[in-house]
Design a protein around this motif. Structure first.
Motif, PDB file in Angstrom:
ATOM      1  N   PHE A 130     -64.303  77.010 -23.005  1.00  0.00           N
ATOM      2  CA  PHE A 130     -63.784  77.968 -23.985  1.00  0.00           C
ATOM      3  C   PHE A 130     -63.401  79.298 -23.342  1.00  0.00           C
ATOM      4  O   PHE A 130     -62.741  80.117 -23.973  1.00  0.00           O
ATOM      5  N   GLN A 131     -63.837  79.530 -22.108  1.00  0.00           N
ATOM      6  CA  GLN A 131     -63.454  80.740 -21.390  1.00  0.00           C
ATOM      7  C   GLN A 131     -62.217  80.527 -20.538  1.00  0.00           C
ATOM      8  O   GLN A 131     -61.545  81.484 -20.177  1.00  0.00           O
ATOM      9  N   GLY A 140     -53.600  76.309 -32.231  1.00  0.00           N
ATOM     10  CA  GLY A 140     -54.388  76.072 -33.435  1.00  0.00           C
ATOM     11  C   GLY A 140     -54.590  77.347 -34.237  1.00  0.00           C
ATOM     12  O   GLY A 140     -54.670  78.446 -33.672  1.00  0.00           O
ATOM     13  N   PHE A 141     -54.676  77.203 -35.541  1.00  0.00           N
ATOM     14  CA  PHE A 141     -54.924  78.328 -36.445  1.00  0.00           C
ATOM     15  C   PHE A 141     -56.075  77.962 -37.373  1.00  0.00           C
ATOM     16  O   PHE A 141     -56.042  76.907 -38.020  1.00  0.00           O
ATOM     17  N   LEU A 188     -62.393  73.138 -31.939  1.00  0.00           N
ATOM     18  CA  LEU A 188     -63.025  73.415 -30.647  1.00  0.00           C
ATOM     19  C   LEU A 188     -62.902  72.212 -29.710  1.00  0.00           C
ATOM     20  O   LEU A 188     -62.625  72.376 -28.516  1.00  0.00           O
ATOM     21  N   ASP A 189     -63.097  71.009 -30.234  1.00  0.00           N
ATOM     22  CA  ASP A 189     -62.972  69.812 -29.397  1.00  0.00           C
ATOM     23  C   ASP A 189     -61.551  69.643 -28.885  1.00  0.00           C
ATOM     24  O   ASP A 189     -61.335  69.268 -27.726  1.00  0.00           O
ATOM     25  N   PRO A 227     -56.776  86.376 -31.593  1.00  0.00           N
ATOM     26  CA  PRO A 227     -57.059  85.212 -30.734  1.00  0.00           C
ATOM     27  C   PRO A 227     -58.554  84.916 -30.693  1.00  0.00           C
ATOM     28  O   PRO A 227     -59.370  85.811 -30.488  1.00  0.00           O
ATOM     29  N   LEU A 228     -58.908  83.661 -30.902  1.00  0.00           N
ATOM     30  CA  LEU A 228     -60.299  83.228 -30.854  1.00  0.00           C
ATOM     31  C   LEU A 228     -60.599  82.543 -29.522  1.00  0.00           C
ATOM     32  O   LEU A 228     -61.638  82.781 -28.916  1.00  0.00           O
ATOM     33  N   LEU A 229     -59.695  81.672 -29.080  1.00  0.00           N
ATOM     34  CA  LEU A 229     -59.825  80.969 -27.810  1.00  0.00           C
ATOM     35  C   LEU A 229     -58.526  81.103 -27.030  1.00  0.00           C
ATOM     36  O   LEU A 229     -57.448  81.075 -27.629  1.00  0.00           O
TER      37      LEU A 229
END
Length: 292
Positions: A67-68, A78-79, A158-159, A188-190
């Motif tokens: 995720f980093q 993705g949203f 996330l997957d 932005p989350l990821l």
């Protein structure tokens, strides 16, 4: 006096509407206080998870969570769209959906594709209407959101990112500023930026020791960062619910005030109509008497 009877019916109808909007305003004010307390109560958990994940990640610099790291090169984005389940809250949903649509257009203009997770009925309905690829959704969360209702839909996104099927993930919601102001946010989350896991000098001095990982650093760090991302989404849902009740309270107050103004105008028209009818009848009586 058919016209007068019709106006009286309109006045009665608006008075009934005014009672409903006044009751909804009071209910929203009560729920708003609880939603704000819930929103503030969620912040310490997110801060603590972030601090623990940051300290563990810094203590083991040779490993970086998926995720980093930057996502894949598929062009897919993705949203996670957080909206309300119910309406009558002003332009709250319209504003965040407009901001999200603009971001989606930018992605599609660059040749990218869209995947979405809908949290809330309004966002789910909107995404279906525009033909977006909705991979998961969560609706009817009630007045108190539960984290276990959100984990499933969020895990799908996330997957997909961890497997390289998404280049980035954006979180769309309405941030609570105060009772009169709520602002739409598309952030932005990821991948997780360095600023999200940054630690202060005091935290670094307090946690400057070696860690023993069980079963291994990768598993522990990945699990903690996953919990942190889920906490960010939960915080967004809590902020959105506080914004919803505030916006609904303001909207219902405006509706109640408008109903009061409309009732006053209708009563004025009714009195003028009634006076005109009485004057006409008197004129006919006087005219008849004079003719006799």
């Amino acid at each position: 006096m058919a016209v007068g009877k019709e106006i009286r019916g309109k006045i009665k109808s608006v008075e009934n509407t005014k009672k409903i909007t006044k009751a909804m305003e009071m209910v929203a004010a009560s729920k708003m206080r609880k939603a704000q307390e819930r929103m503030r109560a969620a912040r310490p958990y997110a801060d603590k998870v972030r601090a623990v994940a940051a300290n563990l990640a810094r203590a083991n610099p040779e490993y970086r969570s998926p995720f980093q790291r930057s996502g894949g090169s598929t062009g897919a984005v993705g949203f996670i769209v957080v909206t309300t389940d119910k309406g009558l809250c002003g332009g709250l949903n319209t504003n965040v959906l407009r901001a999200m649509t603009q971001k989606m257009k930018d992605v599609q203009a660059g040749g990218g594709t869209i995947q979405a997770v809908a949290i809330g009925n309004k966002g789910w309905g909107f995404l279906n209407r525009i033909g977006a690829d909705v991979v998961s959704h969560a609706v009817q969360l009630g007045d108190a959101p539960q984290l276990d209702r959100l984990i499933g839909p969020v895990k799908v996104m996330l997957d997909a990112y961890a497997q390289g099927r998404l280049d980035a993930v954006h979180l769309c919601y309405t941030r609570f500023v105060n009772t009169m102001k709520q602002e739409p946010v598309v952030e932005p989350l990821l991948p997780l930026g360095a600023e999200r896991l940054a630690t202060t000098a005091a935290e670094q001095a307090r946690h400057a020791w070696d860690y023993l990982y069980e079963p291994d650093p990768a598993t522990v760090i990945d699990e903690l960062i996953t919990r942190y991302i889920e906490a960010l989404v939960f915080q967004a849902v809590a902020e959105n619910m506080a914004s919803e009740q505030s916006a609904r309270m303001v909207a219902m107050k405006a509706a109640t005030d408008n109903a009061g103004n409309l009732i006053a105008e209708l009563k004025l028209i009714y009195n003028k109509t009634r006076q005109a009818a009485i004057t006409k009848e008197l004129s006919e009586i006087v005219g008849g008497a004079a003719a006799v």
